[in-house]
Design a protein around this motif. Structure first.
Motif, PDB file in Angstrom:
ATOM      1  N   GLY A 108      -3.396   4.236  -1.412  1.00 64.19           N
ATOM      2  CA  GLY A 108      -3.805   3.519  -2.614  1.00 64.19           C
ATOM      3  C   GLY A 108      -3.014   2.229  -2.732  1.00 64.19           C
ATOM      4  N   VAL A 109      -3.382   1.461  -3.730  1.00 64.56           N
ATOM      5  CA  VAL A 109      -2.697   0.189  -3.979  1.00 64.56           C
ATOM      6  C   VAL A 109      -2.491   0.068  -5.488  1.00 64.56           C
ATOM      7  CG1 VAL A 109      -4.886  -1.103  -4.004  1.00 64.56           C
ATOM      8  CG2 VAL A 109      -2.762  -2.308  -3.558  1.00 64.56           C
ATOM      9  N   LEU A 149       0.841  -1.194   0.000  1.00 66.97           N
ATOM     10  CA  LEU A 149       0.000   0.000   0.000  1.00 66.97           C
ATOM     11  C   LEU A 149       0.877   1.245   0.000  1.00 66.97           C
ATOM     12  CD1 LEU A 149      -2.669  -0.950   2.701  1.00 66.97           C
ATOM     13  CD2 LEU A 149      -2.681  -1.460   0.264  1.00 66.97           C
ATOM     14  N   ASP A 150       0.419   2.263  -0.717  1.00 63.55           N
ATOM     15  CA  ASP A 150       1.100   3.549  -0.752  1.00 63.55           C
ATOM     16  C   ASP A 150       0.293   4.552   0.058  1.00 63.55           C
ATOM     17  OD1 ASP A 150       3.082   2.621  -2.544  1.00 63.55           O
ATOM     18  OD2 ASP A 150       1.762   2.986  -4.249  1.00 63.55           O
ATOM     19  N   THR A 202       5.668   3.528   1.100  1.00 66.29           N
ATOM     20  CA  THR A 202       5.131   2.250   0.638  1.00 66.29           C
ATOM     21  C   THR A 202       5.327   1.220   1.742  1.00 66.29           C
ATOM     22  OG1 THR A 202       5.643   2.861  -1.630  1.00 66.29           O
ATOM     23  CG2 THR A 202       5.292   0.526  -1.188  1.00 66.29           C
ATOM     24  N   ILE A 203       4.212   0.612   2.160  1.00 63.12           N
ATOM     25  CA  ILE A 203       4.237  -0.312   3.291  1.00 63.12           C
ATOM     26  C   ILE A 203       3.542  -1.611   2.905  1.00 63.12           C
ATOM     27  CG2 ILE A 203       3.410  -0.679   5.672  1.00 63.12           C
ATOM     28  CD1 ILE A 203       3.663   2.332   6.111  1.00 63.12           C
ATOM     29  N   ASP A 204       4.184  -2.731   3.197  1.00 67.49           N
ATOM     30  CA  ASP A 204       3.560  -4.041   3.003  1.00 67.49           C
ATOM     31  C   ASP A 204       2.796  -4.377   4.269  1.00 67.49           C
ATOM     32  OD1 ASP A 204       4.614  -4.409   0.461  1.00 67.49           O
ATOM     33  OD2 ASP A 204       6.438  -5.350   1.215  1.00 67.49           O
ATOM     34  N   MET A 205       1.491  -4.623   4.102  1.00 70.65           N
ATOM     35  CA  MET A 205       0.662  -4.927   5.272  1.00 70.65           C
ATOM     36  C   MET A 205      -0.597  -5.668   4.838  1.00 70.65           C
ATOM     37  SD  MET A 205      -0.847  -1.059   5.968  1.00 70.65           S
ATOM     38  CE  MET A 205      -2.016  -1.482   7.244  1.00 70.65           C
ATOM     39  N   LYS A 246      12.607   0.226   7.042  1.00 67.00           N
ATOM     40  CA  LYS A 246      12.435  -0.881   6.098  1.00 67.00           C
ATOM     41  C   LYS A 246      11.492  -0.528   4.950  1.00 67.00           C
ATOM     42  CE  LYS A 246      13.373  -4.684   9.204  1.00 67.00           C
ATOM     43  NZ  LYS A 246      13.265  -4.636  10.629  1.00 67.00           N
ATOM     44  N   GLU A 247      10.868   0.642   5.011  1.00 67.14           N
ATOM     45  CA  GLU A 247       9.869   1.011   4.003  1.00 67.14           C
ATOM     46  C   GLU A 247      10.470   1.941   2.955  1.00 67.14           C
ATOM     47  OE1 GLU A 247       7.462  -0.852   4.487  1.00 67.14           O
ATOM     48  OE2 GLU A 247       7.500  -1.176   6.642  1.00 67.14           O
TER      49      GLU A 247
END
Length: 113
Positions: A105-106, A30-31, A73-76, A55-56
């Protein structure tokens, strides 16, 4: 069974992702966007974000509206609660630098041939 989300911007976005067939129980990239009027404030916020989220991916650019925008930008796993909590945290962070949270957004996944 279709999941029902609250009737707000985050709920609408999650509903759209579900209807597009995305599995919201899986980790997604996700951004999140933060907006600043002044470049120097945005640059200070960018450095602080890099320290806070090492880490992001964090990037700063001038958007078409001539505002300074940071994208983190984060992975979740995109749960309604987790997104609301992160947006609140990012908004409080941005306000320290005279900025504000501007949503998320994605990226749509690339189609597999």
């Amino acid at each position: 069974m279709m999941i029902q989300f609250p009737d707000d911007a985050n709920g609408d976005m999650l509903q759209a992702l579900t209807e597009a067939g995305l599995d919201l129980s899986q980790t997604m990239t996700l951004d999140f966007y933060l907006i600043f009027k002044r470049q120097e404030k945005a640059e200070r916020a960018e450095q602080a974000l890099i320290s806070k989220y090492p880490k992001e991916s964090v990037s700063l650019y001038c958007n078409p509206a001539n505002q300074w925008e940071i994208k983190i930008t984060i992975d979740m796993i995109p749960s309604y609660e987790a997104i609301n909590l992160l947006e609140k945290e990012l908004d409080e962070f941005a306000r320290k630098f005279a900025g504000h949270n501007d949503g998320w957004g994605v990226m749509e996944p690339e189609p597999v041939d």
